[in-house]
Scaffold this motif. Structure first.
Motif, mmCIF file in Angstrom:
data_model
loop_
_atom_site.group_PDB
_atom_site.id
_atom_site.type_symbol
_atom_site.label_atom_id
_atom_site.label_comp_id
_atom_site.label_asym_id
_atom_site.label_seq_id
_atom_site.Cartn_x
_atom_site.Cartn_y
_atom_site.Cartn_z
ATOM 1 N N LEU A 106 0.811 -1.086 -0.086
ATOM 2 C CA LEU A 106 0.052 0.001 -0.140
ATOM 3 C C LEU A 106 0.969 1.107 0.199
ATOM 4 N N TYR A 107 0.399 2.344 -0.713
ATOM 5 C CA TYR A 107 1.431 3.544 -0.472
ATOM 6 C C TYR A 107 1.090 4.048 0.784
ATOM 7 N N ASP A 108 2.192 4.914 1.191
ATOM 8 C CA ASP A 108 2.376 5.185 2.602
ATOM 9 C C ASP A 108 1.194 5.996 3.027
ATOM 10 N N ASN A 109 0.495 6.794 2.071
ATOM 11 C CA ASN A 109 -0.608 7.793 2.564
ATOM 12 C C ASN A 109 -1.987 7.018 2.682
ATOM 13 N N VAL A 110 -1.904 5.657 2.287
ATOM 14 C CA VAL A 110 -3.204 4.987 2.528
ATOM 15 C C VAL A 110 -3.663 4.420 3.955
ATOM 16 N N THR A 111 -4.910 5.329 4.149
ATOM 17 C CA THR A 111 -5.253 5.037 5.536
ATOM 18 C C THR A 111 -6.364 3.944 5.808
ATOM 19 N N ARG A 112 -6.727 3.466 4.699
ATOM 20 C CA ARG A 112 -7.876 2.308 4.774
ATOM 21 C C ARG A 112 -8.048 1.766 3.140
ATOM 22 N N ALA A 113 -7.885 0.719 3.203
ATOM 23 C CA ALA A 113 -8.267 -0.099 1.687
ATOM 24 C C ALA A 113 -9.534 -0.685 1.804
ATOM 25 N N ALA A 114 -9.988 -0.987 0.525
ATOM 26 C CA ALA A 114 -11.553 -1.751 0.417
ATOM 27 C C ALA A 114 -11.239 -3.125 0.171
ATOM 28 N N PHE A 115 -9.977 -3.476 -0.164
ATOM 29 C CA PHE A 115 -9.836 -5.178 -0.364
ATOM 30 C C PHE A 115 -11.012 -5.797 -1.056
ATOM 31 N N HIS A 116 -11.063 -5.263 -2.560
ATOM 32 C CA HIS A 116 -12.141 -6.079 -3.215
ATOM 33 C C HIS A 116 -11.196 -7.409 -3.425
ATOM 34 N N LEU A 117 -10.140 -7.337 -3.572
ATOM 35 C CA LEU A 117 -9.409 -8.646 -3.537
ATOM 36 C C LEU A 117 -8.192 -8.452 -2.739
ATOM 37 N N PHE A 118 -7.585 -9.648 -2.495
ATOM 38 C CA PHE A 118 -6.033 -9.841 -1.719
ATOM 39 C C PHE A 118 -5.219 -10.193 -2.969
ATOM 40 N N PRO A 119 -4.253 -9.409 -3.229
ATOM 41 C CA PRO A 119 -3.591 -9.778 -4.314
ATOM 42 C C PRO A 119 -1.992 -10.015 -3.815
ATOM 43 N N PHE A 120 -1.287 -10.867 -4.469
ATOM 44 C CA PHE A 120 0.022 -10.987 -3.991
ATOM 45 C C PHE A 120 0.648 -11.393 -5.509
ATOM 46 N N ARG A 121 2.219 -11.381 -5.388
ATOM 47 C CA ARG A 121 2.762 -11.832 -6.652
ATOM 48 C C ARG A 121 3.321 -13.100 -6.446
ATOM 49 N N TYR A 122 3.607 -13.985 -7.242
ATOM 50 C CA TYR A 122 4.274 -15.363 -6.962
ATOM 51 C C TYR A 122 5.525 -15.464 -7.805
ATOM 52 N N LYS A 123 6.392 -15.866 -6.896
ATOM 53 C CA LYS A 123 7.629 -15.953 -7.886
ATOM 54 C C LYS A 123 8.073 -17.402 -7.907
ATOM 55 N N LYS A 124 7.854 -18.078 -9.230
ATOM 56 C CA LYS A 124 7.906 -19.426 -9.299
ATOM 57 C C LYS A 124 9.551 -19.937 -8.898
ATOM 58 N N GLU A 125 10.485 -19.078 -9.113
ATOM 59 C CA GLU A 125 11.739 -19.634 -8.753
ATOM 60 C C GLU A 125 11.958 -20.072 -7.299
ATOM 61 N N GLU A 126 11.122 -19.612 -6.361
ATOM 62 C CA GLU A 126 11.159 -20.202 -4.832
ATOM 63 C C GLU A 126 10.158 -21.314 -4.681
ATOM 64 N N PHE A 127 9.396 -21.630 -5.947
ATOM 65 C CA PHE A 127 8.612 -22.944 -6.004
ATOM 66 C C PHE A 127 8.929 -23.916 -6.850
ATOM 67 N N SER A 128 10.263 -24.195 -6.902
ATOM 68 C CA SER A 128 11.052 -25.075 -7.803
ATOM 69 C C SER A 128 10.375 -24.839 -9.234
ATOM 70 N N GLY A 129 10.064 -23.857 -9.599
ATOM 71 C CA GLY A 129 9.726 -23.552 -10.922
ATOM 72 C C GLY A 129 8.319 -23.745 -11.493
ATOM 73 N N LEU A 130 7.553 -24.054 -10.448
ATOM 74 C CA LEU A 130 6.055 -24.632 -10.523
ATOM 75 C C LEU A 130 5.603 -23.290 -11.090
ATOM 76 N N HIS A 131 4.618 -23.374 -12.044
ATOM 77 C CA HIS A 131 4.018 -22.327 -12.769
ATOM 78 C C HIS A 131 2.739 -21.725 -11.935
ATOM 79 N N ARG A 132 2.751 -20.446 -12.139
ATOM 80 C CA ARG A 132 1.662 -19.877 -11.246
ATOM 81 C C ARG A 132 0.262 -20.657 -11.465
ATOM 82 N N ASN A 133 0.098 -20.905 -12.529
ATOM 83 C CA ASN A 133 -1.121 -21.512 -12.908
ATOM 84 C C ASN A 133 -1.456 -22.714 -12.307
ATOM 85 N N ASP A 134 -0.158 -23.469 -12.154
ATOM 86 C CA ASP A 134 -0.421 -24.766 -11.392
ATOM 87 C C ASP A 134 -0.503 -24.605 -9.997
#
Ligand SMILES: *Cc1c(COP(=O)(O)O)cnc(C)c1O
Length: 461
Positions: free
Chosen positions: A331-359
């Motif tokens: 979140l940007y530093d000036n955000v005082t509240r979010a709505a969280f329509h979704l909870f997003p994150f980035r997935y790095k497959k390098e840390e998951f033995s190369g397992l593709h995001r979709n799998d």
């Protein structure tokens, strides 16, 4: 009498108050001991899932308040706001404006038409360029095309999932008329900087707050920073009416134009349904009294639900941050509240033995945790744009060069967005954030289990 209640019926039966729905929903997490299978083996490879019970139904309502509200409108015989005695829509508008901290609110049929109307009534149209994020729901871009303007895509900051103000700056030309920032996923974009850029270049700002109900930057609500703010109340949204939308603004003249436009060009507030004084082109985009009745009862829950989503998101974020290869939203530093329509994150497959995001997502689903890869990465190059370019209106207005689709695609590349969408983005749905810490623990446990077994899963698929 039926014996086997579906989950939805169970909630209905048990939600005599707004709180009842929550209590019915927050039953304790499953106990692993109840499983006969091997819980250390990934479910996608035949082991027992982390979670076997479902998640929360959406939308939620309670029999007493919500059903009575709709029935009252029905029995009144006044179903349309312009009929004499119609007051439910205007009550909803007053409440929404008050909550958002905006002088005015106009209820609309949906979010898409709130955007179209706002652009139209700010005189954004043929020949104008509108700078927009490629990381959004298609309706944002459609609104620009519908008023005959040209979308110009500025890339995102993958850490925040939001449009990058520095990239906006690079896209400004003599034809730029507007910026259409989206608070996507219900996380506020860097709206203060965006409004500054707009001021400097004399541009109009229409905020797409269609996922950002009650989100805040510096304690000011999303949707109140630009010339207009647009909201959606579609079924999946955090304030669900089925269909519905709203425009908010402090600008009386603009809001009167929007009111007039949405009522077939009658002067704003006119009671004259048949005759005379039409003052502009327009459409019929009026919200019905039924919709407003549902909106009003849903509104009573929104603040508490938003607090719950924020609490659960913060807890889940702190836990999953410890798993290598899971990079939650920033979140940007000036955000005082979010709505969280979704909870997003980035997935790095390098840390998951190369397992593709979709799998990875398939493996999570097998563990009983639904997730989504989110938006497609090519909203800036899909065929719908070319279809618009081939339309009579576009052909009349823009040069051959501007409508050269390959050239357009070349000029509008957004590599950060493409990488995020195609390789890394993962979402959890807003309704999953309405649960308890132990529900969040299930999500964490499922991710950790897939992480621990990523190599095995990759080898087996
Ligand atoms: C839902 C949504 C819209 C459109 O709203 P509707 O009410 O479905 O027309 C526009 N922009 C974004 C970002 C949305 O999520």
């Amino acid at each position: 009498m039926r014996k086997n209640y579906s989950r939805r019926e169970f909630i209905k039966q048990n939600s005599l108050t707004g709180l009842g729905a929550f209590m019915a929903m927050s039953s304790p997490a499953i106990v692993f001991a109840g499983h006969s299978g091997d819980i250390s083996k990934p479910a996608i490879l035949g082991g027992s899932p982390v979670r076997t019970k479902g998640w929360y139904d959406w939308p939620v309502w309670d029999i007493e308040q919500d059903e009575a509200a709709v029935i009252n409108v029905l029995r009144s015989g006044i179903w349309c706001r312009v009929e004499e005695g119609g007051h439910v829509v205007s009550e909803f508008e007053d409440k929404w404006a008050g909550l958002i901290g905006s002088k005015r609110c106009l209820a609309m049929v949906n979010g898409t038409n709130s955007l179209i109307t706002s652009l139209n009534m700010l005189n954004v149209g043929a020949g104008d360029e509108v700078i927009v994020t490629p990381y959004t729901f298609i309706a944002t871009i459609n609104a620009i095309l519908e008023v005959g303007a040209m979308p110009v895509f500025a890339d995102i900051d993958p850490e925040t999932f939001q449009i990058d103000p520095a990239k906006i700056q690079e896209k400004i030309t003599s034809r730029t008329r507007a910026i259409l920032p989206v608070h996507i996923l219900g996380l506020p974009c860097d709206i203060v900087r965006i409004v500054e850029i707009a001021r400097r270049h004399d541009l109009v700002v229409v905020e797409d707050a269609c996922q950002a109900w009650l989100a805040e930057v510096n304690h000011q609500k999303a949707g109140t920073f630009g010339n207009a703010g647009c909201f959606s109340f579609q079924n999946s949204k955090n304030l669900a009416i089925g269909e519905g939308g709203a425009i908010v603004s402090d600008d009386d003249a603009f809001m009167n134009r929007c009111g007039s436009y949405s009522d077939n060009g009658r002067p704003y507030g006119s009671a004259d349904l048949v005759g005379g004084g039409y003052v502009r082109r327009g459409s019929n985009l009026r919200m019905t009294e039924y919709q407003a009745a549902i909106g009003l009862v849903q509104l009573k829950r929104l603040d508490e639900q938003t607090t719950t989503r924020n609490r659960n998101a913060a807890y889940l974020r702190s836990k999953v941050s410890n798993i290598p290869g899971i990079l939650p939203y920033r979140l940007y530093d000036n955000v005082t509240r979010a709505a969280f329509h979704l909870f997003p994150f980035r997935y790095k497959k390098e840390e998951f033995s190369g397992l593709h995001r979709n799998d990875f997502i398939k493996a999570l689903l097998a563990e009983g945790v639904p997730a989504s890869p989110g938006y497609p990465g090519n909203l800036n190059s899909m065929e719908y744009l070319n279809e618009a370019f081939q339309s009579k209106n576009f052909q009349m207005v823009y040069s051959k060069e501007m409508l050269d689709f390959d050239q357009f695609v070349d000029n509008n590349r957004t590599p950060e967005n493409e990488h995020l969408c195609n390789e890394e983005a993962v979402w959890f749905y807003q309704s999953m954030l309405l649960g308890t810490n132990s529900d969040m623990d299930d999500i964490f446990n499922a991710i950790e289990k897939v992480h621990a077994n990523a190599g095995k899963i990759k080898a087996a698929l």
